[in-house]
Scaffold this active site. Sequence first.
Site, PDB file in Angstrom:
ATOM      1  N   TYR A 483       0.847  -1.127  -0.181  1.00  0.00           N
ATOM      2  CA  TYR A 483       0.224  -0.004  -0.083  1.00  0.00           C
ATOM      3  C   TYR A 483       0.772   1.452  -0.058  1.00  0.00           C
ATOM      4  O   TYR A 483       0.971   1.917  -0.960  1.00  0.00           O
ATOM      5  CB  TYR A 483      -0.990  -0.027   1.149  1.00  0.00           C
ATOM      6  CG  TYR A 483      -1.876   1.089   1.166  1.00  0.00           C
ATOM      7  CD1 TYR A 483      -2.962   0.949   0.484  1.00  0.00           C
ATOM      8  CD2 TYR A 483      -1.811   2.258   1.861  1.00  0.00           C
ATOM      9  CE1 TYR A 483      -4.106   2.102   0.451  1.00  0.00           C
ATOM     10  CE2 TYR A 483      -2.673   3.301   1.785  1.00  0.00           C
ATOM     11  CZ  TYR A 483      -3.741   3.224   0.942  1.00  0.00           C
ATOM     12  OH  TYR A 483      -4.731   4.211   0.959  1.00  0.00           O
ATOM     13  N   SER A 563      -6.613   0.827  -4.121  1.00  0.00           N
ATOM     14  CA  SER A 563      -6.544   2.228  -4.125  1.00  0.00           C
ATOM     15  C   SER A 563      -5.354   2.745  -4.225  1.00  0.00           C
ATOM     16  O   SER A 563      -4.568   2.865  -5.393  1.00  0.00           O
ATOM     17  CB  SER A 563      -7.228   2.381  -2.739  1.00  0.00           C
ATOM     18  OG  SER A 563      -7.798   3.735  -2.629  1.00  0.00           O
ATOM     19  N   ASP A 646     -18.055   3.036  -7.944  1.00  0.00           N
ATOM     20  CA  ASP A 646     -16.860   3.656  -6.848  1.00  0.00           C
ATOM     21  C   ASP A 646     -17.052   5.217  -7.154  1.00  0.00           C
ATOM     22  O   ASP A 646     -16.609   5.732  -7.944  1.00  0.00           O
ATOM     23  CB  ASP A 646     -15.518   3.080  -7.422  1.00  0.00           C
ATOM     24  CG  ASP A 646     -14.601   3.411  -6.295  1.00  0.00           C
ATOM     25  OD1 ASP A 646     -14.819   4.181  -5.261  1.00  0.00           O
ATOM     26  OD2 ASP A 646     -13.301   2.775  -6.232  1.00  0.00           O
ATOM     27  N   HIS A 681     -15.971   1.282  -3.869  1.00  0.00           N
ATOM     28  CA  HIS A 681     -14.608   1.094  -3.517  1.00  0.00           C
ATOM     29  C   HIS A 681     -14.168  -0.172  -2.824  1.00  0.00           C
ATOM     30  O   HIS A 681     -12.748  -0.582  -2.571  1.00  0.00           O
ATOM     31  CB  HIS A 681     -14.146   2.272  -2.742  1.00  0.00           C
ATOM     32  CG  HIS A 681     -12.666   2.693  -2.761  1.00  0.00           C
ATOM     33  ND1 HIS A 681     -12.094   2.765  -4.006  1.00  0.00           N
ATOM     34  CD2 HIS A 681     -11.562   2.619  -1.902  1.00  0.00           C
ATOM     35  CE1 HIS A 681     -10.704   2.976  -3.862  1.00  0.00           C
ATOM     36  NE2 HIS A 681     -10.489   2.989  -2.343  1.00  0.00           N
TER      37      HIS A 681
END
Length: 711
Positions: A483, A563, A646, A681
């Site tokens: 991430y 994301s 989303d 999302h």
Amino acid sequence: MFRQAPLLAAALLFDSTAGAQNVKPIAYPETTRGDVVETQFGEAIADPYRWLENDVRTDSKVAGWVQRQNVVTNAYLGTLPQRDWFAARIKALMDYERFGLPQKAGAHYFYTRNSGLQNQAQLFVRDGLSGTPRLLIDPNGWAKDGATALDDWVPSDKGRFLAYSVQDGGSDWRTIRVLDVASGKVMADDLHWAKFTDIAWIGDEGFLYSRFPKPAEGAEFQSRNFNQALYFHRIGTPQEQDQLVFATPDQPEVGHTAKVTNGGRYAVITSSKGTDARFEVRVIDLAQRKKKGWLAQVLVSGFDHKWQPVDAIGNRLWFVTDENAPRGKLVSVRLTASHTDWTDVVPQRDETLERASIVGNKLILSYLKDASTRAEVYDLTGRRAKVLTLNGIGTASGFTGKPGDPETFYSFTSFNQPASIRRLDLRSGASDVFATPKLTFNPAEYAIEQRFYQSKDGTRVPLFLIRRKDLVGKAVPTLLYGYGGFDVSLTPGFSATRMAWLEAGGAYAMANLRGGGEYGKAWHDAGRRANKQNVFDDFIAAGEFLIKEGVTPKGGLTIQGGSNGGLLVGAVTNQRPDLFAAANAQVGVMDMLRFDRFTAGRYWTDDYGFPGKEADWKVLRAYSPYHNIRSGADYPAVLVTTADTDDRVVPGHSFKYTAALQAAQAGPRPHLIRIETRAGHGAGKPTDKVVAEGADILAFLAQWSGLATPK
């Protein structure tokens, strides 16, 4: 304005077991190529797929493109021999009873439960800890496709009412409703346009919540979010009568949320401009509300530091802050006329302080030590009383309650252990089981290690590595996850999808990249804005480490991120296409020059910088996945996943990136996009969609890394 791109016959089906390509090409759908070119800071920037930013709900051209892409992708995924096995295993691994953390209000205990394969968890209440469970809310009947979810839920102080928020189709918008707990009746209260909000009760009278102005018709899911304000809703009244508590119309970029301290004495308003933990804090003395109204007095000004309210006893408030403590400390202040009575209660130490709570007459502090939880109990003066023994490497959460409570609940999970719920008696220190799952696998068969490796600049980065014990010492196909942003810490946790990969004989690695919050403010700062390349370097170095250490063979490394992690996958695939066999970019931020123009994107400038500022623009231009695809290079197999609903990272990011990747003819392997309907999302996604998506992704990664599922 538009011209047609030629039909692409880009990717060939690849038989990884035979090690050869066959002659069946994947014909990608035609994608209209526009002629948009804009000059930014002296450089002409082509944006041929700008039209794919339009909302799929209202633009028939975009909807048609989505349909054609899904037809091609589903046809390809349907050929993968591993798909059915993964679907069956993920479903079986999710089929266990799951409980959420109990929350006590008066004599009532509220908690969620999923019997196993329900699309959404149900909410139950018990009268007393050993009382008979009573079903309060069952969201499984709210929508035929299971995509309407129970989001947040908060009981009033004595448990008379319960306010809850409803999420539809994965959207960030929430509808807030109220339920009478005794009768189970849903009341007439119906609040709209809430987003990024807490629910903070003031007795049984009503609650504080945050909402945005109603968007223009047709712009609900793409327009930028400004002018969030704090309101008070009185039970039994229409939303039009809600009282404005606090707003900053002269600063539309500032948002506001509220927490009411236990006992109902103070409302603490936290204001922020973006995703950074840099807050202003105001306090409303609710005891003076009849005399002074919603008078919010400034406690902390300047948007300089993190201020996380903990709770209050009497007129003393506790906060977790990083002021003069980049890894966090616990402080308190006595609310006097001057507000200058600040005291360090628990000073900064080597571990990162994540959160704190006051339960009974104790402080419970949760730390991160090398991305794993360490929980400790202190008295109110800051003297350590007890270190809670947790079951190895993992993540503990919960520890909530009120001053005076005799107990608290917490959960513990790890890569090979679904969350179990425990009750901690604060008087005796004893801990007992509230709920624990019955497993269909043996956790002892899996090895969990924490390794450290060196990044490009010599920085020492931690990495979790999970494998079946019988595969330790063997090079096997490996899934690397990352991430690296927004001060988010990646910690151990259970995933049925991940467990299916491990059962099939793959290894899983999770790298704690810079940009996250694992080591406090300095670690975050080292991976954002001008330092963002460090995140990509850390991830690339993790892949090289796994190959060098013999964990995975060259040609067996796959990557995944969602994301901001989807941005990570897109960027490193551009920079090192030779390193990876396959990549899954989930709901990624792919156009770094326009991310701030949609919904919540304008908040992200804290981490990414401002596309309108030249210095920031040059950094963004250098790694933006959409703008740096290398035409003609030999790319790994890429599966982009997103959802048409989303409204956090609008799907136009993934649409544009996929169109550009397919047009680049970047090697023979497939470059596909899987577009889910009514899934948003990720939050609130129903179980059946989780199973289907997980099977598709793992089958794709297995096919291109050589992972053969059991027969």
